[in-house]
Design an enzyme around this catalytic site. Structure first.
Site, PDB file in Angstrom:
ATOM      1  N   CYS A 167      -2.824  -3.889   7.168  1.00  0.00           N
ATOM      2  CA  CYS A 167      -2.477  -4.081   8.578  1.00  0.00           C
ATOM      3  C   CYS A 167      -2.897  -2.855   9.396  1.00  0.00           C
ATOM      4  CB  CYS A 167      -0.983  -4.343   8.733  1.00  0.00           C
ATOM      5  SG  CYS A 167       0.076  -3.010   8.148  1.00  0.00           S
ATOM      6  N   GLU A 218       0.820  -1.206   0.000  1.00  0.00           N
ATOM      7  CA  GLU A 218       0.000   0.000   0.000  1.00  0.00           C
ATOM      8  C   GLU A 218       0.860   1.265   0.000  1.00  0.00           C
ATOM      9  OE1 GLU A 218      -2.245  -3.018   2.660  1.00  0.00           O
ATOM     10  OE2 GLU A 218      -0.200  -2.639   1.975  1.00  0.00           O
TER      11      GLU A 218
END
Length: 365
Positions: A78, A55
């Site tokens: 996460c 990301e």
């Protein structure tokens, strides 16, 4: 729920994640695409543990164009601080309006918390797009988290008559150069290569990746119950990657003979009828972060993994050669008359020609 553009973008994210299959361990393989409708404005994949996640790479590339865009991620972002900051936080700060995850992360520190953090910030979230493909991509990581053991691939090579070595143990080379080069790719994908002391004594293998670019070498794991590993063997002398010796030996002086080498580590799995308990061995390897392991061993150890029902995949390279009646077979195990009449627990996943040989991949049903 998902349209054709969503599917296309997630397919791109999965293809990106696949590029990390040689280097992300013990982290999962993750890809991310940032898109505004059908236009990709940022993309990336996780390369190595401790380095930025997928990301982050995609958001850096997208810059201000991430505002109001959709992020497609192959695994739930996460939500916790580890070796890197949480990706859910980075997505929130970027201003994306929607996040699509192929699957939620079963790892306890995440396990739904990442998507919940995004939703709490007003970002629309969805999951389950191409989930089966995403699970296959991370079969080792998921096996370690969900089953407490690595995904086990059994690699074998044989002639047309199912023989893997001559009666005196010689086996080089049954297959051609192309098949042997393909094995290097399998090693590069693996966290560790497992073999037995019999193979070490007979072949003195190095069990590393050769003639193929890789960011990390797999660890070498040797099952050596009585600690008979020769100090002059390549697995002792070569420090290009860790060598883990699994043994039942508890004599400290003998153990110190090997632990003087910084790359050698000793583990002591539990005993099962005088042999190393394979279930406990795999449990300890999972605890060390190994998600996908490959067994390259002789007929006895290969059969032991099958008999313990611990092999998830068999990769058989079959060469158009006939070694004869006295040659050694693939698996040293008792005759099984029931196998003639019962359904096989294996199915053919793929069958391809490599050079003049056949690569047959079988998976557990």
């Amino acid at each position: 729920m998902f349209d054709a553009n969503d599917i296309h973008m997630m397919q791109n994210a999965l293809a990106l994640a696949w590029q990390g299959r040689f280097s992300t361990s013990p982290n999962p393989r993750v890809g991310c695409v940032i898109a505004r409708d059908s236009q990709i404005v940022g993309q990336g994949f996780h390369v190595r543990a401790g380095e930025p996640h997928a990301e982050v790479h995609a958001l850096r590339q997208a810059g201000a164009l991430a505002q109001g865009a959709t992020a497609y991620v192959t695994l739930e972002p996460c939500s916790h601080y580890g070796r890197t900051p949480p990706c859910a936080k980075a997505l929130i700060e970027s201003g994306v309006s929607r996040v699509v995850a192929a699957m939620t992360d079963p790892n306890p520190p995440v396990a739904g918390k990442g998507l919940a953090m995004l939703e709490a910030a007003g970002i629309r979230t969805q999951s389950g797009l191409l989930e089966q493909e995403a699970r296959e991509l991370n079969r080792g990581f998921l096996s370690r988290i969900e089953r407490g053991r690595p995904f086990v691939r059994l690699k074998c090579a044989a002639g047309l008559d199912g023989k893997t070595a001559l009666s005196d143990g010689r086996s080089q080379w049954i297959t051609g150069e192309e098949a042997r080069a393909d094995v290097q790719i399998l090693r590069a994908e693996s966290c560790a290569v497992i073999t037995g002391i019999g193979t070490v004594l007979a072949d003195n293998p190095q069990l590393n990746v050769r003639n193929f670019p890789t960011l990390r070498q797999p660890a070498r794991v040797v099952l050596d119950s009585r600690l008979n590993m020769p100090l002059e063997s390549k697995l002792v002398q070569d420090n290009s990657s860790p060598t883990i010796i699994a043994t039942l030996e508890d004599n400290k002086q003998r153990l110190q003979t090997y632990t003087q080498y910084p790359h050698i580590h000793i583990i002591r799995p539990s005993e099962n009828n005088g042999r190393i308990d394979l279930h406990d061995l795999l449990k300890q390897l999972a605890e060390k972060g190994f998600g996908e392991v490959m067994v390259e061993a002789g007929a006895t150890l290969a059969a032991a993994f099958l008999q313990a029902d611990l092999a998830d995949e068999i990769v058989l390279y079959q060469a158009p050669k006939i070694l004869g009646n006295n040659a050694r077979g693939l698996f040293q195990m008792p005759e099984n008359a029931a196998a003639l009449h019962s359904e096989s627990p294996w199915y053919t996943s793929s069958l391809t020609t490599i050079g003049n040989d056949i690569k047959w991949v079988l998976r557990r049903k």
